[in-house]
Enzyme design. Sequence first.
Site, PDB file in Angstrom:
ATOM      1  CE1 TYR A  31      30.567  24.835  30.073  1.00 61.33           C
ATOM      2  CE2 TYR A  31      30.787  26.354  31.923  1.00 61.33           C
ATOM      3  CZ  TYR A  31      30.502  26.121  30.596  1.00 61.33           C
ATOM      4  OH  TYR A  31      30.159  27.160  29.763  1.00 61.33           O
ATOM      5  NE  ARG A  50      38.579  26.319  28.585  1.00 64.80           N
ATOM      6  CZ  ARG A  50      37.801  26.566  27.540  1.00 64.80           C
ATOM      7  NH1 ARG A  50      37.962  27.686  26.854  1.00 64.80           N
ATOM      8  NH2 ARG A  50      36.882  25.705  27.156  1.00 64.80           N
ATOM      9  NE  ARG A 102      23.520  28.637  50.411  1.00 64.57           N
ATOM     10  CZ  ARG A 102      23.642  29.953  50.617  1.00 64.57           C
ATOM     11  NH1 ARG A 102      23.640  30.420  51.850  1.00 64.57           N
ATOM     12  NH2 ARG A 102      23.752  30.782  49.585  1.00 64.57           N
ATOM     13  CG  HIS A 104      28.711  32.884  51.819  1.00 64.82           C
ATOM     14  ND1 HIS A 104      27.557  32.698  52.557  1.00 64.82           N
ATOM     15  CD2 HIS A 104      28.332  33.513  50.679  1.00 64.82           C
ATOM     16  CE1 HIS A 104      26.525  33.206  51.901  1.00 64.82           C
ATOM     17  NE2 HIS A 104      26.968  33.710  50.748  1.00 64.82           N
ATOM     18  CE  LYS A 149      33.643  25.811  28.871  1.00 67.21           C
ATOM     19  NZ  LYS A 149      33.100  26.903  28.053  1.00 67.21           N
ATOM     20  CD  GLU A 181      34.079  35.805  26.419  1.00 69.51           C
ATOM     21  OE1 GLU A 181      34.603  34.741  26.064  1.00 69.51           O
ATOM     22  OE2 GLU A 181      33.725  36.042  27.592  1.00 69.51           O
ATOM     23  CG  LEU A 205      36.620  30.726  28.398  1.00 69.39           C
ATOM     24  CD1 LEU A 205      37.020  30.419  29.834  1.00 69.39           C
ATOM     25  CD2 LEU A 205      35.504  29.799  27.940  1.00 69.39           C
TER      26      LEU A 205
END
Length: 283
Positions: A31, A50, A102, A104, A149, A181, A205
Amino acid sequence: MLVYLNGTYVDHTEANVSVGDRGFVFGDGIYEVVRVVEGNFIMEDEHLSRMDEGLEGLKITLRESLKREIPEISRTLIEKNSLQTGEAKVYIQITRGSAWPRTHTFPEPEVEPTVYLSAESFSPHTELHKTGVDAITVSDVRWSRCNLKTVNLLPNTLAKQQATEAGVNSAVMIRDGAITESPNANIFGVKDGTLYTYPATHYILSGITRNAVIGFADELGIPVKFMPIRLDDLFELDELFFSGTTTDIQPVTEVDGKKIGGGKPGPVVRKIQKAYKEMLYGS
């Protein structure tokens, strides 16, 4: 509020993703958040660059044609939600898409990514920028690819909640005895007029605002050292501050109940705040 989801503009109450979406079941996505001031997108190119790095890091393939449309989609959302004046933020999220069953491993064959954008009004934390905030130290238990991110934010959420329950604004995260951070921002320390910040490794980040601060420091003649601030040295600092897209330049005046420097925003952070404000709003 209208949002964009997979090619359609729809009211946020009617936007739905599949229960098989890998962002939902695995946190398999990235995101970005872009600040918008009076219709101007702040450092948009840097955010999109990014975003590309994140997609590459997670091996998510997004069609180039759709990637090029994201700035236009963002502006359409600003217009459709009547956010052309004042302040706003655009949220961009891209997951690997929906697959069943589902597993992995990545879907075979590859599926179309889920692309979601939203835009909403934003109010800067102006008073806190003036007074500074308090924080606590917490262990940095995140994974070792913090340079991506991703939507995997549970450790960040738990750290922020721990701060809230402690009655303070935020947290200073500690890994191997060094400050990395906050849960949602980068960190700078100041000692004898020099900026210190954790180097751009996989443990932090590489923040867009962080890079802007480094640029401002160069313009202002403020030395920058890319080296970790040790927890043992935290209370020897003259100043401490957070930087982030929605955090702006936020002084930290108290950690774990102890004052940083004189217990109020210092001269270096004030210079950085001034430069950042001029970038956002003009001189």
